[in-house]
Scaffold this motif. Sequence first.
Motif, PDB file in Angstrom:
ATOM      1  N   PRO A  86      64.622  55.403 -18.738  1.00 32.73           N
ATOM      2  CA  PRO A  86      65.917  54.965 -19.641  1.00 32.73           C
ATOM      3  C   PRO A  86      65.643  54.098 -20.765  1.00 32.73           C
ATOM      4  N   ILE A  87      66.244  54.304 -22.097  1.00 28.92           N
ATOM      5  CA  ILE A  87      65.851  53.585 -22.909  1.00 28.92           C
ATOM      6  C   ILE A  87      67.289  53.393 -23.619  1.00 28.92           C
ATOM      7  N   ASN A  88      67.467  52.096 -24.296  1.00 33.76           N
ATOM      8  CA  ASN A  88      68.440  51.989 -25.402  1.00 33.76           C
ATOM      9  C   ASN A  88      68.596  52.875 -26.398  1.00 33.76           C
ATOM     10  N   HIS A  89      69.531  53.525 -26.968  1.00 32.32           N
ATOM     11  CA  HIS A  89      69.744  54.508 -28.124  1.00 32.32           C
ATOM     12  C   HIS A  89      70.690  54.191 -29.046  1.00 32.32           C
ATOM     13  N   TRP A  90      70.355  54.673 -30.175  1.00 30.27           N
ATOM     14  CA  TRP A  90      71.408  54.315 -31.165  1.00 30.27           C
ATOM     15  C   TRP A  90      72.711  55.020 -31.307  1.00 30.27           C
ATOM     16  N   THR A  91      73.698  54.778 -31.896  1.00 31.23           N
ATOM     17  CA  THR A  91      74.837  55.459 -32.396  1.00 31.23           C
ATOM     18  C   THR A  91      74.984  55.475 -33.803  1.00 31.23           C
ATOM     19  N   ARG A  92      75.711  56.054 -34.368  1.00 23.37           N
ATOM     20  CA  ARG A  92      75.739  56.084 -35.846  1.00 23.37           C
ATOM     21  C   ARG A  92      76.779  54.778 -36.551  1.00 23.37           C
ATOM     22  N   SER A  93      77.419  54.051 -35.537  1.00 23.02           N
ATOM     23  CA  SER A  93      78.732  53.213 -36.071  1.00 23.02           C
ATOM     24  C   SER A  93      78.135  51.775 -36.231  1.00 23.02           C
ATOM     25  N   VAL A  94      78.688  51.063 -37.316  1.00 23.21           N
ATOM     26  CA  VAL A  94      78.431  49.733 -37.450  1.00 23.21           C
ATOM     27  C   VAL A  94      79.055  48.959 -36.502  1.00 23.21           C
ATOM     28  N   TYR A  95      78.516  47.928 -36.085  1.00 26.47           N
ATOM     29  CA  TYR A  95      79.057  46.862 -35.084  1.00 26.47           C
ATOM     30  C   TYR A  95      79.351  45.744 -36.016  1.00 26.47           C
ATOM     31  N   SER A  96      78.447  45.085 -36.831  1.00 30.12           N
ATOM     32  CA  SER A  96      78.893  44.103 -37.752  1.00 30.12           C
ATOM     33  C   SER A  96      77.742  44.213 -38.823  1.00 30.12           C
ATOM     34  N   SER A  97      77.878  43.435 -39.819  1.00 23.99           N
ATOM     35  CA  SER A  97      77.012  43.244 -40.945  1.00 23.99           C
ATOM     36  C   SER A  97      75.627  43.230 -40.403  1.00 23.99           C
ATOM     37  N   GLY A  98      74.693  44.234 -40.976  1.00 21.50           N
ATOM     38  CA  GLY A  98      73.253  44.307 -40.314  1.00 21.50           C
ATOM     39  C   GLY A  98      73.156  44.639 -38.997  1.00 21.50           C
ATOM     40  N   THR A  99      73.962  45.077 -38.186  1.00 21.84           N
ATOM     41  CA  THR A  99      73.865  45.471 -36.759  1.00 21.84           C
ATOM     42  C   THR A  99      74.581  47.027 -36.656  1.00 21.84           C
ATOM     43  N   THR A 100      74.219  47.630 -35.741  1.00 25.94           N
ATOM     44  CA  THR A 100      74.662  48.874 -35.370  1.00 25.94           C
ATOM     45  C   THR A 100      74.914  49.173 -33.627  1.00 25.94           C
ATOM     46  N   ALA A 101      75.751  49.729 -33.384  1.00 25.59           N
ATOM     47  CA  ALA A 101      76.416  49.787 -32.003  1.00 25.59           C
ATOM     48  C   ALA A 101      75.346  50.541 -31.106  1.00 25.59           C
ATOM     49  N   CYS A 102      74.639  50.121 -30.234  1.00 24.96           N
ATOM     50  CA  CYS A 102      73.880  50.674 -29.407  1.00 24.96           C
ATOM     51  C   CYS A 102      74.134  51.080 -28.105  1.00 24.96           C
ATOM     52  N   ILE A 103      73.521  52.146 -27.153  1.00 26.79           N
ATOM     53  CA  ILE A 103      73.687  52.233 -26.015  1.00 26.79           C
ATOM     54  C   ILE A 103      72.749  51.961 -25.167  1.00 26.79           C
ATOM     55  N   SER A 104      73.165  50.834 -24.184  1.00 18.78           N
ATOM     56  CA  SER A 104      72.057  50.413 -23.516  1.00 18.78           C
ATOM     57  C   SER A 104      71.347  51.445 -22.112  1.00 18.78           C
TER      58      SER A 104
END
Length: 270
Positions: free
Chosen positions: A206-224
């Motif tokens: 299992p690995i953290n993986h990216w979404t394409r959605s902005v979370y806040s400035s300089g960060t992106t929503a990830c799936i844990s």
Amino acid sequence: MIDVKDRIPTYPGRVILTPVAGKANTYDLVRADEPIEPGTPINRALFQAFIDDMNAIRQRIDDKIFEMSQRVRVGDLESGTEIGLYENGVLVPFIVLEQNYSTSDRTLVLRKSCVTSDVMINTGEKYYEDCRMDVWLNSEYPLMLDVATRSVLSTVPIEVGGLFGSEDINRKVFLLSYAEYRFNEASGLNYFSSPERRIATLNGTPINHWTRSVYSSGTTACISVDGTNFSGNSSTLVAGIRPAFTLPADYEVTVGLPSTENVMATAEVL
């Protein structure tokens, strides 16, 4: 396949004859042709190697026949159905997520596991658009797919966000959004009805993986690794890349293949 080589003598036909003591007109014969290449000996081991090769070929043919017998139209499959698509000659599991995604005749599929991992590295205020990952997914990754699948990829509009709000961009291959992973139960893809279904692996872990959605400035929503979400630094966090794309509803795919974690693998396919 066994490589059978001819004998290449320096002195073709030359032999040494040694008289056998006590036996008239009887000789021991030894080759004396001084071969450059001794050649493949003809013995039981050689014929067994031929048999083993033929059995391996027969098994590959049987596997291919079975695979072809399992092919169905992707547009006829229910959400959650596991299918196999070729990457570098190996069948890799994908999940059917939604029919009529974006357009009326295309099916959204998602790679079951991550293909690799990397930092996202956003560019300016647009975040996902033209980031390092976005470029890789639409340039190098499609080359991993077999020609038949690659030829039917088509751009679809996907929503992305940045400093100046949301907009649609057209992409053939993309990451799913935070919303599509159904963190808001009122929306998103029905397949992700539980956190367990959001979990992805890389090489079986299992690995953290990216979404394409902005979370806040300089960060992106990830799936844990447990299927929840968190804010990942898009310039420093190394997380998994899980490609999604659409296929024509009438595209034939293989169903029912065993689960596998072959990533960036190669294999000969008949």
